[in-house]
Design a protein around this motif. Structure first.
Motif, PDB file in Angstrom:
ATOM      1  N   VAL A  79       0.843  -1.193   0.000  1.00 25.25           N
ATOM      2  CA  VAL A  79       0.000   0.000   0.000  1.00 25.25           C
ATOM      3  C   VAL A  79       0.878   1.242   0.000  1.00 25.25           C
ATOM      4  N   ILE A  80       0.600   2.127  -0.948  1.00 25.33           N
ATOM      5  CA  ILE A  80       1.254   3.428  -0.992  1.00 25.33           C
ATOM      6  C   ILE A  80       0.183   4.472  -0.700  1.00 25.33           C
ATOM      7  N   ILE A  81       0.393   5.253   0.341  1.00 22.19           N
ATOM      8  CA  ILE A  81      -0.508   6.371   0.630  1.00 22.19           C
ATOM      9  C   ILE A  81      -0.144   7.479  -0.356  1.00 22.19           C
ATOM     10  N   VAL A  82      -1.172   7.984  -1.042  1.00 19.48           N
ATOM     11  CA  VAL A  82      -0.998   9.016  -2.069  1.00 19.48           C
ATOM     12  C   VAL A  82      -1.880  10.193  -1.663  1.00 19.48           C
ATOM     13  N   THR A  83      -1.275  11.332  -1.352  1.00 22.95           N
ATOM     14  CA  THR A  83      -2.080  12.448  -0.864  1.00 22.95           C
ATOM     15  C   THR A  83      -1.477  13.792  -1.253  1.00 22.95           C
ATOM     16  N   GLY A  84      -2.314  14.789  -1.279  1.00 19.93           N
ATOM     17  CA  GLY A  84      -1.877  16.159  -1.454  1.00 19.93           C
ATOM     18  C   GLY A  84      -1.924  16.908  -0.130  1.00 19.93           C
ATOM     19  N   MET A  85      -2.460  16.259   0.906  1.00 19.63           N
ATOM     20  CA  MET A  85      -2.550  16.886   2.233  1.00 19.63           C
ATOM     21  C   MET A  85      -1.174  16.920   2.881  1.00 19.63           C
ATOM     22  N   THR A  86      -0.909  17.978   3.609  1.00 21.87           N
ATOM     23  CA  THR A  86       0.411  18.111   4.232  1.00 21.87           C
ATOM     24  C   THR A  86       0.306  18.334   5.740  1.00 21.87           C
ATOM     25  N   THR A  87      -0.668  17.706   6.368  1.00 24.19           N
ATOM     26  CA  THR A  87      -0.798  17.868   7.813  1.00 24.19           C
ATOM     27  C   THR A  87       0.273  17.061   8.527  1.00 24.19           C
ATOM     28  N   VAL A  88       0.586  17.501   9.721  1.00 25.15           N
ATOM     29  CA  VAL A  88       1.748  17.016  10.450  1.00 25.15           C
ATOM     30  C   VAL A  88       1.643  15.543  10.853  1.00 25.15           C
ATOM     31  N   ASP A  89       0.459  15.002  11.036  1.00 29.43           N
ATOM     32  CA  ASP A  89       0.325  13.650  11.569  1.00 29.43           C
ATOM     33  C   ASP A  89       0.209  12.547  10.523  1.00 29.43           C
ATOM     34  N   LEU A  90       0.163  12.884   9.250  1.00 31.40           N
ATOM     35  CA  LEU A  90      -0.092  11.867   8.225  1.00 31.40           C
ATOM     36  C   LEU A  90       1.019  10.824   8.111  1.00 31.40           C
ATOM     37  N   LEU A  91       2.257  11.249   8.133  1.00 28.06           N
ATOM     38  CA  LEU A  91       3.361  10.297   7.990  1.00 28.06           C
ATOM     39  C   LEU A  91       3.365   9.275   9.125  1.00 28.06           C
ATOM     40  N   SER A  92       3.180   9.721  10.350  1.00 31.99           N
ATOM     41  CA  SER A  92       3.183   8.787  11.486  1.00 31.99           C
ATOM     42  C   SER A  92       1.945   7.896  11.461  1.00 31.99           C
ATOM     43  N   ARG A  93       0.799   8.430  11.082  1.00 33.19           N
ATOM     44  CA  ARG A  93      -0.417   7.609  10.984  1.00 33.19           C
ATOM     45  C   ARG A  93      -0.264   6.538   9.905  1.00 33.19           C
ATOM     46  N   ALA A  94       0.320   6.912   8.773  1.00 33.87           N
ATOM     47  CA  ALA A  94       0.505   5.950   7.681  1.00 33.87           C
ATOM     48  C   ALA A  94       1.444   4.821   8.105  1.00 33.87           C
ATOM     49  N   ARG A  95       2.516   5.167   8.775  1.00 34.02           N
ATOM     50  CA  ARG A  95       3.458   4.141   9.261  1.00 34.02           C
ATOM     51  C   ARG A  95       2.766   3.206  10.252  1.00 34.02           C
ATOM     52  N   ALA A  96       2.004   3.796  11.186  1.00 33.93           N
ATOM     53  CA  ALA A  96       1.312   2.991  12.197  1.00 33.93           C
ATOM     54  C   ALA A  96       0.283   2.055  11.563  1.00 33.93           C
ATOM     55  N   ALA A  97      -0.326   2.471  10.468  1.00 35.09           N
ATOM     56  CA  ALA A  97      -1.323   1.643   9.778  1.00 35.09           C
ATOM     57  C   ALA A  97      -0.688   0.531   8.965  1.00 35.09           C
ATOM     58  N   GLY A  98       0.625   0.598   8.758  1.00 36.52           N
ATOM     59  CA  GLY A  98       1.314  -0.436   7.995  1.00 36.52           C
ATOM     60  C   GLY A  98       1.506  -0.117   6.531  1.00 36.52           C
ATOM     61  N   ALA A  99       1.263   1.136   6.127  1.00 36.27           N
ATOM     62  CA  ALA A  99       1.488   1.515   4.726  1.00 36.27           C
ATOM     63  C   ALA A  99       2.956   1.290   4.373  1.00 36.27           C
ATOM     64  N   ASP A 100       3.171   0.746   3.195  1.00 34.09           N
ATOM     65  CA  ASP A 100       4.538   0.436   2.775  1.00 34.09           C
ATOM     66  C   ASP A 100       5.309   1.677   2.349  1.00 34.09           C
ATOM     67  N   SER A 101       4.597   2.624   1.731  1.00 31.83           N
ATOM     68  CA  SER A 101       5.244   3.853   1.254  1.00 31.83           C
ATOM     69  C   SER A 101       4.258   5.005   1.292  1.00 31.83           C
ATOM     70  N   PHE A 102       4.781   6.192   1.025  1.00 32.97           N
ATOM     71  CA  PHE A 102       3.985   7.414   1.114  1.00 32.97           C
ATOM     72  C   PHE A 102       4.465   8.356   0.020  1.00 32.97           C
ATOM     73  N   TRP A 103       3.513   8.926  -0.730  1.00 31.30           N
ATOM     74  CA  TRP A 103       3.867   9.836  -1.824  1.00 31.30           C
ATOM     75  C   TRP A 103       2.947  11.039  -1.816  1.00 31.30           C
ATOM     76  N   TYR A 104       3.551  12.250  -1.846  1.00 34.74           N
ATOM     77  CA  TYR A 104       2.782  13.486  -1.935  1.00 34.74           C
ATOM     78  C   TYR A 104       2.505  13.807  -3.393  1.00 34.74           C
ATOM     79  N   LYS A 105       1.232  13.812  -3.790  1.00 35.38           N
ATOM     80  CA  LYS A 105       0.883  14.247  -5.146  1.00 35.38           C
ATOM     81  C   LYS A 105       0.887  15.763  -5.156  1.00 35.38           C
ATOM     82  N   GLU A 106       1.069  16.330  -6.303  1.00 36.22           N
ATOM     83  CA  GLU A 106       1.053  17.778  -6.499  1.00 36.22           C
ATOM     84  C   GLU A 106       2.203  18.503  -5.819  1.00 36.22           C
TER      85      GLU A 106
END
Length: 177
Positions: A79-106
């Motif tokens: 799972v890759i989290i794909v978002t344009g949101m830049t709130t402070v808690d997203l990276l830690s929430r994604a890691r805690a949920a088990g997302a494999d990677s994270f990508w900021y669109k836009e």
């Protein structure tokens, strides 16, 4: 071919991501939904190798919460989290949920296909930090997901959306008028 499920509610973003995949000979779009709540069912119905998961989807479904459920039942799906949101808690929430990677669109940075390739090769790709974007006079790194949902609801409907018990307008660092 790597089978992909795309969870994205915005047509322009969805079309762009599909365009990236069509330009690659490695990825095949198997299913697409605007609602994160449908992702688990689509994983049951299709052979999915990779999910590109938006954070805020149709019907106020949370892609990070859906990721946690999917990773419990389908741990081999990347799972890759794909978002344009830049709130402070997203990276830690994604890691805690088990997302494999994270990508900021836009936001300039690594290309989506590169992140997909590296993720499918076993790497976990996360940005070093949350990008700084101004929301009025406030840096986006000071806005939580809960606060952003309140703002989004206000802007979309010009009224306050129902608030979670842990998220009240009194806790916001700004006034809504």
């Amino acid at each position: 071919m790597i089978n992909v499920l795309l969870v994205e509610d915005r047509k322009m973003s969805r079309d762009s991501i599909i365009g990236y995949m069509k330009a690659s000979d490695c990825y095949r779009l198997v299913a697409s939904t605007p609602n994160a709540g449908m992702a688990e069912m689509l994983c049951m119905q299709n052979k999915i190798d990779l999910i590109l998961m938006d954070v805020c989807t149709e019907n106020n479904e949370d892609g990070i919460e859906a990721t946690a459920v999917i990773k419990r039942h389908f741990p081999s799906i990347k799972v890759i989290i794909v978002t344009g949101m830049t709130t402070v808690d997203l990276l830690s929430r994604a890691r805690a949920a088990g997302a494999d990677s994270f990508w900021y669109k836009e936001i300039e940075g690594e290309e989506l296909i590169e992140v997909m390739n590296r993720t499918m090769n076993g790497e976990s790709i996360y940005p070093d930090k949350t990008p700084l974007i101004k929301i009025g006079n406030m840096p986006s790194t000071e806005v939580t997901s809960c606060e952003l949902k309140v703002l989004d609801g206000w802007w979309r409907e010009n009224r306050m959306p129902p608030l979670l018990p842990s998220c009240t307008s009194a806790s916001l660092p700004f006034a809504i008028m």
